[in-house]
Each structure stands twice: as structure tokens, then as C-alpha cells.
Design a protein around this motif. Structure first.
Motif, short mmCIF file in Angstrom:
data_model
loop_
_atom_site.label_atom_id
_atom_site.label_comp_id
_atom_site.label_asym_id
_atom_site.label_seq_id
_atom_site.Cartn_x
_atom_site.Cartn_y
_atom_site.Cartn_z
N THR A 229 0.33 3.59 -5.68
CA THR A 229 0.90 3.63 -4.32
C THR A 229 2.21 4.41 -4.27
OG1 THR A 229 1.97 1.49 -4.74
CG2 THR A 229 -0.17 1.47 -3.62
N HIS A 230 2.84 4.62 -5.42
CA HIS A 230 4.12 5.34 -5.46
C HIS A 230 3.86 6.85 -5.58
CE1 HIS A 230 6.17 1.47 -7.14
NE2 HIS A 230 5.84 1.38 -5.87
N ASN A 231 3.20 7.37 -4.60
CA ASN A 231 2.74 8.76 -4.64
C ASN A 231 3.42 9.57 -3.54
OD1 ASN A 231 1.39 11.16 -4.84
ND2 ASN A 231 -0.66 10.29 -4.67
N PRO A 232 4.28 10.53 -3.90
CA PRO A 232 4.94 11.34 -2.87
C PRO A 232 3.97 12.07 -1.95
CG PRO A 232 5.98 11.66 -5.01
CD PRO A 232 4.72 10.88 -5.26
N ALA A 233 2.75 12.33 -2.44
CA ALA A 233 1.77 12.99 -1.58
C ALA A 233 1.46 12.16 -0.35
CB ALA A 233 0.48 13.24 -2.37
N GLY A 234 1.82 10.87 -0.39
CA GLY A 234 1.59 10.01 0.76
C GLY A 234 2.30 10.48 2.01
N PHE A 235 3.39 11.23 1.85
CA PHE A 235 4.06 11.75 3.05
C PHE A 235 3.10 12.60 3.88
CE2 PHE A 235 7.98 10.72 0.73
CZ PHE A 235 8.76 10.23 1.76
N TYR A 236 2.22 13.33 3.21
CA TYR A 236 1.27 14.18 3.93
C TYR A 236 0.15 13.36 4.57
CZ TYR A 236 3.44 18.41 2.10
OH TYR A 236 4.31 19.41 1.82
N ARG B 245 0.84 -1.18 0.00
CA ARG B 245 0.00 0.00 0.00
C ARG B 245 0.88 1.24 0.00
NH1 ARG B 245 -2.80 -1.46 5.54
NH2 ARG B 245 -0.56 -1.75 5.91
N THR B 246 0.26 2.40 -0.01
CA THR B 246 1.03 3.64 0.04
C THR B 246 1.87 3.71 1.30
OG1 THR B 246 -0.62 4.82 -1.28
CG2 THR B 246 0.89 6.15 0.02
N ILE B 247 1.33 3.23 2.43
CA ILE B 247 2.08 3.33 3.68
C ILE B 247 3.35 2.50 3.63
CG2 ILE B 247 0.78 1.47 4.83
CD1 ILE B 247 1.10 3.13 7.43
N GLU B 248 3.31 1.34 2.96
CA GLU B 248 4.54 0.54 2.83
C GLU B 248 5.56 1.26 1.96
OE1 GLU B 248 1.84 -2.13 4.70
OE2 GLU B 248 1.50 -1.11 2.78
N PHE B 249 5.09 1.91 0.91
CA PHE B 249 6.00 2.68 0.05
C PHE B 249 6.64 3.83 0.83
CE2 PHE B 249 6.43 6.46 -2.76
CZ PHE B 249 7.50 6.02 -3.51
#
Length: 227
Positions: free
Chosen positions: A121-128, A90-94
Motif C-alpha cells: 500500500t506504500h506505493n507512490p504510484a497511488g497518486f496516479y 489501503r493505498t488510498i489511506e496512505f
């Protein structure tokens, strides 16, 4: 391969190819990241070992025990490789893998340039999603993401290491997740000790000659070389 005359493919391809041919810079490492999976399967009946005049025999029937996800990062110009095993992708694992790159593997790097596939899932926006804004921005300031084109995963050098991992370590039945983790850890240690670099030869000039059918504006070989 994508259909002919695909500007989107060309844009991402040339960006990655140009990155691959920049000189090594320890302050701006290039890291390729990719994912795969391993189905956990066990023998329904014990295999028959090899003996004089007979090869080992393994039954076709097996028991399923779920699936584990493989996350692999490699720095082609140094030969370093790191593999993490998780239950899900998932995004959290990435984001967890990117945080490990920043905090554990490259804490002193000015910028970590990461080559990845265009997965959702390889989305830098996931940091937010998982950090307060100031911390998310601090991480993002240390990264530069380069995406391989869709249907162009062969441009991600992490695939080379994944194929080696599958051939040398995963080409057999493994039933328990703990066994998978220990086997992959042993492979990783051996691979890093070997210092096997990836010598990527394919360049943008090569692409403009050999893959010119992908370019929207038709060009001849002289134009290719001049770039």
C-alpha cells in the motif's frame, strides 16, 4: 533479522541510516511513517474497582467491536507526531496521509523525505490512481521516499512512537471508535507539547561493524570505519 549476506537489506538499511544523520533542514524535513491497529473490545462485565487491600479486577471475557487502523507520522528531529485513525488500511489511506503532509503540515517544504516500510500500500504510484496526471506529478515532485528493508522495520523511527502510544494510551480495552479517536488525540497533544526528540545513534559505520554478517563481501573492522 534477514539471512546472512543480504545485499538488498544492506542497500535499504544504509540509505535510511545515512538519511537519519543528515543535519536538520526545515525545507527538507525527514518524516517517518508507520501503521498499526487497535482491536475494539469492551468488558462483558463491569470491572471491579480497586479498594483497600485489593487491586482492580478485570474479567477475561470481552465483547468485540471491530478493529481500527492507526497511521502515525513523526518528525524525529523536532518531536512532532501526528496520528490518524481509519477503518481500513489501503493505498488510498496512505495517499490521504501523504496529501495531509504536503498540504496541511509541510505546505512550504521543498521536499518531504518520508521513511516507510515496504508494504504494497506504500506505493507512490497511488497518486496516479486518485489524481489527474499533472496533479499526481506535482505531489510526487514534493516527495522523496526511503524504504526500510524487509524484516528491518526496527529501522523506522515511527515504530518508537507507536510503541510509546501503545504503552501510554492503548494498553487497555477500548470499545468505541469515537473513544479511541478522542484518547489518541489527547495523547498526541500531550506528546507534542513535551517536545521529546528521538536521538538516533546507530550509524552506517556501526552497521558495517555490528551487522557485517549481512554484507555479501566480507569486510574487517578497519574497512568498516573507512567506509
Amino acid at each position: 533479522m534477514p539471512p546472512e549476506r543480504n545485499a538488498d537489506f544492506v542497500y535499504y538499511m544504509e540509505d535510511v541510516l545515512d538519511l537519519y544523520h543528515e543535519p536538520y533542514d526545515e525545507n527538507r524535513p525527514v518524516v517517518c511513517f508507520d501503521e498499526s491497529s487497535k482491536a475494539l473490545r469492551g468488558h462483558e462485565s463491569e470491572p471491579l474497582p480497586a479498594k483497600p487491600g485489593a487491586v482492580a479486577r478485570v474479567g477475561h471475557r470481552y465483547e468485540r467491536n471491530g478493529k481500527e487502523r492507526i497511521h502515525l507520522a513523526t518528525e524525529p528531529l523536532t518531536g512532532w507526531v501526528n496520528v490518524e485513525i481509519t477503518e481500513r488500511r489501503r493505498t488510498i489511506e496512505f495517499i490521504d496521509r501523504m496529501v495531509e503532509l504536503a498540504d496541511d503540515h509541510y505546505p512550504d517544504a521543498d521536499c518531504i523525505r518520508v521513511v516507510v516500510d515496504q508494504l504494497n500500500t506504500h506505493n507512490p504510484a497511488g497518486f496516479y490512481q486518485f489524481f489527474p496526471p499533472d496533479q499526481a506529478q506535482a505531489y510526487l515532485d514534493r516527495f522523496e521516499f526511503h524504504y526500510v528493508p524487509k524484516k528491518g522495520s526496527w529501522l523506522n523511527m515511527a515504530e518508537i512512537e507507536l510503541n510509546v502510544l501503545k504503552r501510554q494510551c492503548l494498553d487497555r480495552r477500548i470499545y468505541h471508535a469515537a473513544t479511541l479517536r478522542s484518547e489518541v488525540a489527547a495523547w498526541q497533544e500531550h506528546r507534542n507539547a513535551a517536545d521529546r526528540l528521538i536521538d538516533w545513534q546507530f550509524t552506517t559505520d556501526d552497521a558495517r561493524i555490528k551487522l557485517r554478517r549481512l554484507y555479501p563481501i566480507e569486510i574487517n573492522e578497519d574497512q568498516q570505519v573507512l567506509g
